[in-house]
Write a protein that holds these residues in place. Structure first.
Motif, PDB file in Angstrom:
ATOM      1  N   TRP A 173       0.823  -1.209   0.000  1.00  0.00           N
ATOM      2  CA  TRP A 173       0.000   0.000   0.000  1.00  0.00           C
ATOM      3  C   TRP A 173       0.855   1.256   0.000  1.00  0.00           C
ATOM      4  O   TRP A 173       0.505   2.251  -0.632  1.00  0.00           O
ATOM      5  N   MET A 174       1.954   1.231   0.746  1.00  0.00           N
ATOM      6  CA  MET A 174       2.777   2.432   0.917  1.00  0.00           C
ATOM      7  C   MET A 174       3.686   2.724  -0.268  1.00  0.00           C
ATOM      8  O   MET A 174       4.212   3.834  -0.381  1.00  0.00           O
ATOM      9  N   LYS A 175       3.880   1.746  -1.143  1.00  0.00           N
ATOM     10  CA  LYS A 175       4.761   1.977  -2.287  1.00  0.00           C
ATOM     11  C   LYS A 175       4.132   2.972  -3.258  1.00  0.00           C
ATOM     12  O   LYS A 175       2.934   2.903  -3.541  1.00  0.00           O
ATOM     13  N   PRO A 176       4.940   3.907  -3.794  1.00  0.00           N
ATOM     14  CA  PRO A 176       4.409   4.809  -4.822  1.00  0.00           C
ATOM     15  C   PRO A 176       3.878   4.010  -6.004  1.00  0.00           C
ATOM     16  O   PRO A 176       4.477   3.008  -6.407  1.00  0.00           O
ATOM     17  N   ARG A 177       2.743   4.431  -6.532  1.00  0.00           N
ATOM     18  CA  ARG A 177       2.118   3.714  -7.643  1.00  0.00           C
ATOM     19  C   ARG A 177       2.430   4.398  -8.952  1.00  0.00           C
ATOM     20  O   ARG A 177       2.401   5.629  -9.060  1.00  0.00           O
ATOM     21  N   ARG A 178       2.719   3.590  -9.961  1.00  0.00           N
ATOM     22  CA  ARG A 178       2.976   4.131 -11.297  1.00  0.00           C
ATOM     23  C   ARG A 178       1.705   4.746 -11.865  1.00  0.00           C
ATOM     24  O   ARG A 178       0.617   4.236 -11.662  1.00  0.00           O
ATOM     25  N   ALA A 179       1.870   5.823 -12.581  1.00  0.00           N
ATOM     26  CA  ALA A 179       0.751   6.441 -13.284  1.00  0.00           C
ATOM     27  C   ALA A 179       1.120   6.561 -14.751  1.00  0.00           C
ATOM     28  O   ALA A 179       2.307   6.670 -15.106  1.00  0.00           O
ATOM     29  N   GLY A 180       0.123   6.500 -15.605  1.00  0.00           N
ATOM     30  CA  GLY A 180       0.373   6.575 -17.042  1.00  0.00           C
ATOM     31  C   GLY A 180       0.922   7.928 -17.475  1.00  0.00           C
ATOM     32  O   GLY A 180       0.853   8.927 -16.749  1.00  0.00           O
TER      33      GLY A 180
END
Length: 465
Positions: A81-88
């Motif tokens: 949950w805490m990991k930064p999520r990739r965005a397009g």
């Protein structure tokens, strides 16, 4: 003893430290919360018995096991949950890296209700801790014994500059709502939810409001009536109907009305009565206080006065704050029980012949927190889901959607704002921060002034889009 303002100020200073906390730090706190709850389990059972006459089994199922599940699910998933999520990417930042960071909102207020006083305090607290926040808890003054145990747990497990609990009456809630919290999580009635939202607006605090409403049940002519009656009897009468997602009223196909009432009565007796057909107090909860007892008895009296029939129930014992399971039929549209959330063991049953008219009747009320459909017709289920709106829905069951932490739980409009549980609870207490890492290769200067001779840039952008 520190005042509310002193604790709030201490948490405001401490929130910057918690912002830097790792998943390992937060998991340690969640484990501490879990071990403290385990240490005081017997106190929790005793408190729930004192406040609501909840049986040990019901308290374990709906309050403790639910809370342990929330903690374990958060611990298991917190690293991801805490990991930064990739965005397009888009045309204008083709070479950049785009990420969504989840950062804690800061200092949060959790105001919890009396009907599931332990679970509905601890569940948002788990999410607040998982997201890295400070929090102040305000348990309901109606469930005073459970509130005292919650305060004890918080004091044993945490420093006040991180998590604190303030017991007391409405004046304590009013004092808390004057403060500029970063987020407010409230569970309770729609009327009080509006007060909370108005107070939050003074500081532009974000809110999660878990409210309620009149959650309808639709039983069509294809449904298994025996199973429907058993499931509804359990879901309606658990905690004596004092559940925000309890089936509030039923629309049933005219051809199944009598069969349902007979089977509902039989199911309720087998679950909540003894061998002499007397209420089994070890299984059946009490009404929280005389105010709510009087309100419920008033709803029955009003319905009967306006011509309703009562094929079963109506008995009550004021000294024990107990109202027997009750079924009402032939209800007038203007009776109070069809206008407000019941929050008790009274079940209005309304026959229908035309499903479209039923859909119109449901849509004529505020959007409910839950909807329950009993049907073996896929087309009817699809039609009902597409034509109505509710916070959540169950097909051929009641209540259990709340038990899956992979599903968001929350209302819509008058039944709530935002959602909780699992990752959705983590998100409720987090700010989703957009972060762009620009490439060393600078293409942005193509759109810098001066704009003379930049027509080729516009043509290129239009083609790319």
């Amino acid at each position: 003893m520190q005042t509310i303002v002193q604790v709030f100020d201490a948490q405001q200073k401490n929130k910057y430290k918690l912002r830097l906390s790792s998943a390992k730090d937060r998991i340690k706190k969640l484990n501490k919360l879990k071990s403290t709850i385990k240490e005081l389990e017997e106190d929790i059972y005793a408190a729930l018995q004192a406040d609501l006459r909840k049986s040990r089994f019901e308290s374990a199922l709906t309050e403790l096991i639910f809370t342990y599940g929330e903690i374990d699910f958060a611990i298991k998933n917190l690293n991801s949950w805490m990991k930064p999520r990739r965005a397009g990417k888009s045309i204008v930042n083709l070479l950049a890296r785009n990420r969504i960071y989840y950062e804690p909102k800061g200092v949060c207020l959790i105001i919890s209700p009396w009907n599931y006083p332990f679970q509905l305090t601890m569940s948002p607290l788990v999410s607040a801790i998982a997201a890295g926040n400070c929090a102040i808890l305000k348990p309901s003054e109606y469930s005073i014994a459970t509130g005292a145990v919650i305060a004890k747990i918080v004091e044993k497990a945490f420093d006040k500059n991180e998590i604190a609990c303030f017991e007391g009456d409405e004046s304590v809630s009013k004092a808390l709502l004057k403060l500029p919290f970063n987020h407010i999580f409230f569970t309770g009635s729609t009327a009080v939810g509006k007060v909370v939202m108005e107070a939050a607006a003074q500081h532009l605090s974000s809110v999660t409001l878990e409210l309620g409403g009149k959650s309808p049940v639709i039983i069509d002519e294809t449904a298994n009536i025996k199973k429907a009656a058993e499931k509804i009897a359990w879901g309606k009468l658990m905690n004596a109907g004092q559940t925000c997602i309890a089936p509030d009223y039923i629309f049933i196909h005219q051809s199944k009305l009598e069969e349902f009432i007979t089977l509902y009565k039989s199911a309720a007796i087998s679950m909540f009565f003894d061998e002499h057909k007397r209420i089994n107090y070890s299984a059946y909860a009490k009404i929280i206080n005389q105010r709510h007892y009087d309100r419920l008895m008033g709803l029955i009296a009003d319905a009967l006065q306006k011509g309703a029939d009562m094929p079963w129930g109506g008995a009550s014992v004021l000294s024990d704050q107990t109202i027997h399971p009750t079924v009402l039929t032939n209800l007038a549209h203007d009776c109070k029980i069809m206008q407000e959330e019941i929050f008790g063991p009274i079940l209005p049953v309304i026959p229908y012949n035309d499903l479209e008219a039923t859909i119109a009747a449901i849509n004529g009320k505020s959007k409910p927190l839950a909807m329950y459909i009993f049907s073996e017709s896929k087309s009817n289920v699809k039609r009902l889901l597409k034509s109505t709106s509710s916070g959540g829905a169950c097909i051929n069951d009641v209540l259990i959607h709340i038990s899956n932490p992979n599903l968001p739980f929350g209302g819509v409009n008058e039944s709530g704002v935002g959602s909780c549980h699992g990752f959705f609870g983590f998100k409720a207490f987090s700010h989703e921060r957009a972060v762009l890492f620009q490439s060393p290769i600078n293409m942005s200067n193509m759109v810098y002034p001066p704009y003379d001779n930049k027509g080729w840039v516009l043509k290129m952008l239009k083609k790319l889009m």
